[in-house]
Write a protein that holds these residues in place. Structure first.
Motif, PDB file in Angstrom:
ATOM      1  N   LEU A 111      42.584  31.114  42.265  1.00 32.88           N
ATOM      2  CA  LEU A 111      41.803  31.983  43.156  1.00 32.88           C
ATOM      3  C   LEU A 111      42.722  32.973  43.881  1.00 32.88           C
ATOM      4  O   LEU A 111      42.405  34.152  44.004  1.00 32.88           O
ATOM      5  N   LEU A 112      43.877  32.486  44.314  1.00 33.44           N
ATOM      6  CA  LEU A 112      44.834  33.352  45.016  1.00 33.44           C
ATOM      7  C   LEU A 112      45.260  34.523  44.117  1.00 33.44           C
ATOM      8  O   LEU A 112      45.261  35.677  44.539  1.00 33.44           O
ATOM      9  N   LEU A 113      45.604  34.207  42.857  1.00 31.80           N
ATOM     10  CA  LEU A 113      46.042  35.254  41.930  1.00 31.80           C
ATOM     11  C   LEU A 113      44.919  36.284  41.726  1.00 31.80           C
ATOM     12  O   LEU A 113      45.160  37.488  41.683  1.00 31.80           O
ATOM     13  N   GLU A 114      43.684  35.770  41.638  1.00 28.42           N
ATOM     14  CA  GLU A 114      42.493  36.609  41.458  1.00 28.42           C
ATOM     15  C   GLU A 114      42.300  37.529  42.671  1.00 28.42           C
ATOM     16  O   GLU A 114      42.162  38.741  42.539  1.00 28.42           O
ATOM     17  N   VAL A 115      42.313  36.911  43.859  1.00 26.21           N
ATOM     18  CA  VAL A 115      42.036  37.639  45.098  1.00 26.21           C
ATOM     19  C   VAL A 115      43.080  38.741  45.333  1.00 26.21           C
ATOM     20  O   VAL A 115      42.766  39.833  45.788  1.00 26.21           O
ATOM     21  N   ARG A 116      44.319  38.447  44.967  1.00 29.96           N
ATOM     22  CA  ARG A 116      45.385  39.439  45.193  1.00 29.96           C
ATOM     23  C   ARG A 116      45.192  40.693  44.347  1.00 29.96           C
ATOM     24  O   ARG A 116      45.725  41.749  44.678  1.00 29.96           O
ATOM     25  N   LYS A 117      44.455  40.565  43.225  1.00 27.96           N
ATOM     26  CA  LYS A 117      44.203  41.737  42.371  1.00 27.96           C
ATOM     27  C   LYS A 117      43.131  42.635  42.968  1.00 27.96           C
ATOM     28  O   LYS A 117      42.969  43.772  42.560  1.00 27.96           O
ATOM     29  N   ASN A 118      42.363  42.083  43.907  1.00 27.39           N
ATOM     30  CA  ASN A 118      41.252  42.807  44.520  1.00 27.39           C
ATOM     31  C   ASN A 118      41.802  43.914  45.440  1.00 27.39           C
ATOM     32  O   ASN A 118      42.514  43.628  46.397  1.00 27.39           O
ATOM     33  N   PRO A 119      41.487  45.187  45.143  1.00 29.54           N
ATOM     34  CA  PRO A 119      42.060  46.286  45.951  1.00 29.54           C
ATOM     35  C   PRO A 119      41.584  46.255  47.410  1.00 29.54           C
ATOM     36  O   PRO A 119      42.219  46.859  48.271  1.00 29.54           O
ATOM     37  N   GLU A 120      40.483  45.571  47.669  1.00 29.82           N
ATOM     38  CA  GLU A 120      39.985  45.488  49.042  1.00 29.82           C
ATOM     39  C   GLU A 120      40.792  44.504  49.891  1.00 29.82           C
ATOM     40  O   GLU A 120      40.614  44.438  51.104  1.00 29.82           O
ATOM     41  N   VAL A 121      41.639  43.696  49.241  1.00 31.18           N
ATOM     42  CA  VAL A 121      42.358  42.658  49.964  1.00 31.18           C
ATOM     43  C   VAL A 121      43.693  43.184  50.491  1.00 31.18           C
ATOM     44  O   VAL A 121      44.509  43.705  49.738  1.00 31.18           O
ATOM     45  N   LYS A 122      43.879  43.091  51.788  1.00 30.23           N
ATOM     46  CA  LYS A 122      45.134  43.542  52.404  1.00 30.23           C
ATOM     47  C   LYS A 122      46.204  42.463  52.260  1.00 30.23           C
ATOM     48  O   LYS A 122      47.329  42.740  51.873  1.00 30.23           O
ATOM     49  N   SER A 123      45.843  41.216  52.572  1.00 30.14           N
ATOM     50  CA  SER A 123      46.793  40.133  52.351  1.00 30.14           C
ATOM     51  C   SER A 123      46.046  38.835  52.084  1.00 30.14           C
ATOM     52  O   SER A 123      44.924  38.642  52.569  1.00 30.14           O
TER      53      SER A 123
END
Lengths: 289, 237
Positions: free
Chosen positions: A237-249
């Protein structure tokens, strides 16, 4: 109120451990935390304030005494517990304590009331060599030795590193008790739950102080909304979420991920829930931005 | 099962440091081995790693008997501790070369894998740096990579993050998850109770015995605690 520690523009130019324009004040009876990444300059600062090394420029006073010019007098007013265990390993518990009392021209009896709660716990082992004590007991002995001359200010450099959670809790209860005796305490720690127990915290990075605040104000000052999320496999999930451009950190935090978005939260992230930040979240955010 | 421990006991004279412990750990699991200073964790770990002979009981680690085949156990595990893991006076690449060599990897394999590893952990520019010049957080990343360089079935981490700041700790835990994802079992001791919550399961040792063993979530429910710190304090005192 009289300030116990006042540092004004204390500058140390020293390749790896530079301090740059560090200024802060500590009030009498305060528990003041120094929090920062490894190599931020915390130990250097402790050494300057305890007169063990001198700053390249700037000035600092502790209990009204200049750390550079009044160092002889100053050393009678302070207690210092360095990060590395630095008692005499081949002397017994009792002998270490007597030794420190003697070099400060006092006796164990005279100030025993100050250390009795701590010392009572290691007294059954008083004939044991200091080098043979467990981690928690070493810390208690080191604290007793740092206190035996009744210092006005106590400097503790990572006093609980490597100590189990129960002993850490006891150690902090002792610090609170010392505070009621009027002892001022400057302490560094890598444990964020301990940072929470300080009256005020200075966040330090690359030799600079980023902020000096109460823990409550640091938490209230978190500039974004913080979310937690989790799934069957948090790492994927972490690897997935980090690809999301909306995610700052995005970071792992125990059973959950902690996520900060650039704008609106992306509701498609599984089990997303807004939460209040901890001191650790604030620390990570401040250091990374 | 990567670890299977059955009634394992270690006595020193009339003192029982490890007292009939029984548990097992599966492939790819992250297992937290918790306990207060002096509870017997280090003694137990030394037996799991084939460094100390049990007084009684049995154990198999990575498929080998810890009492009868300690050398095979050592070959098939990785180990890292806060106190010692790298040679400070050797360069980054020299440390990798040394440890990989000890584990029997050949020179070609080592040089190829060294660059891949250093790139992955972002230390390629430090290849020729002496380890003592690295910040603590970087040393720990490197030490962990060295501990799993020979692709062991299991890696033992003894207080790997002591004294490390929160950012470096979070990054370190990502490396642990990455290794577990690849199928390496991770057996870890820590004094940070927030880190216990990263583990799939944890055990808490008190006076040589395993007092509880479960997932952090179930332990918190059972002890009506809001975090692992509270669970630990209820048990350890």
């Amino acid at each position: 109120m009289k300030d116990d520690v006042t540092i004004i523009n204390c500058q140390l130019i020293n390749k790896a451990q530079a301090l740059k324009d560090v200024s802060f004040e500590v009030k009498k009876g305060e528990i003041f935390g120094l929090i920062g990444p490894d190599g931020a300059g915390k130990t250097t600062l402790f050494r300057i304030l305890t007169s063990l090394i001198s700053a390249d420029s700037g000035q600092a006073t502790v209990d009204g005494l200049d750390v550079a010019t009044d160092f002889r007098e100053l050393r009678k007013h302070i207690g210092y517990m360095p990060g590395r265990f630095s008692l005499y390993q081949d002397l017994s518990v009792e002998e270490n304590l007597q030794f420190f009392a003697t070099i400060f021209n006092t006796t164990v009896e005279e100030n025993y009331y100050l250390i009795q709660d701590i010392y009572k716990q290691i007294e059954p082992f008083k004939r044991r060599r200091a080098g043979k004590l467990s981690g928690g007991m070493k810390q208690k002995l080191a604290l007793s030795c740092a206190l035996i001359h009744k210092p006005v200010v106590l400097f503790l450099d990572e006093p609980t590193t490597g100590v189990d959670p129960v002993s850490r809790k006891e150690f902090w209860e002792m610090l609170k008790k010392l505070k009621t005796e009027g002892v001022t305490i400057v302490v560094s720690t890598p444990y964020m739950d301990e940072a929470q127990l300080c009256d005020r915290i200075a966040l330090i990075q690359h030799g600079k102080i980023l902020s000096v605040e109460t823990p409550e104000k640091i938490i209230a000052g978190f500039p974004k909304k913080l979310y937690q999320a989790h799934s069957e496999n948090n790492y994927l999930l972490l690897l997935e979420v980090r690809k999301n451009p909306e995610v700052k950190s995005a970071f792992m935090s125990g059973e959950y991920l902690h996520i900060v978005f650039n704008g609106e939260a992306d509701e498609t992230v599984p089990n997303l829930k807004e939460i209040g930040p901890s001191i650790e979240d604030c620390f990570v955010y401040l250091i990374e931005n | 099962m990567i670890i299977k421990i059955d009634n394992l006991t270690k006595c020193f004279g009339d003192f029982t440091a490890v007292d009939h412990i029984t548990f097992s750990v599966g492939k790819g699991e992250i297992f937290g081995f918790l306990g207060a200073n002096g509870a017997g964790k280090t003694t137990a770990m030394r037996m799991f790693c084939g460094l100390s002979k049990p007084t009684s009981g049995e154990g198999r680690v990575a498929g080998y008997d810890i009492a009868k085949q300690p050398e095979m156990v050592k070959k098939n595990i990785g180990y890292m501790s806060q106190k010692f893991s790298l040679y400070e006076d050797l360069k980054v690449w020299e440390n990798i070369r040394l440890f990989a060599g000890i584990y029997g990897l050949d020179g070609k394999q080592i040089s190829r894998k060294t660059d891949i590893t250093l790139k992955r952990i972002g230390l390629m520019n430090e290849k020729n740096t002496l380890v003592k010049e690295l910040p603590l957080g970087w040393k720990q990343k490197l030490a962990f990579s060295v501990a799993i360089f020979h692709e062991p079935k299991i890696v033992f981490l003894d207080e790997p993050t002591g004294g490390v700041d929160p950012i470096a700790r979070r990054q370190f835990w990502e490396m642990i998850y990455e290794a577990a994802e690849k199928g390496i079992t991770v057996f870890v001791t820590t004094h940070y109770m927030d880190e216990a919550e990263y583990c799939n399961r944890v055990s808490i040792m008190v006076d040589g015995r395993i007092k509880v063993l479960d997932t952090p979530g179930r332990l918190k429910d059972r002890f009506h605690a809001k975090n692992m710190d509270e669970v630990f304090r209820q048990l350890a005192r």
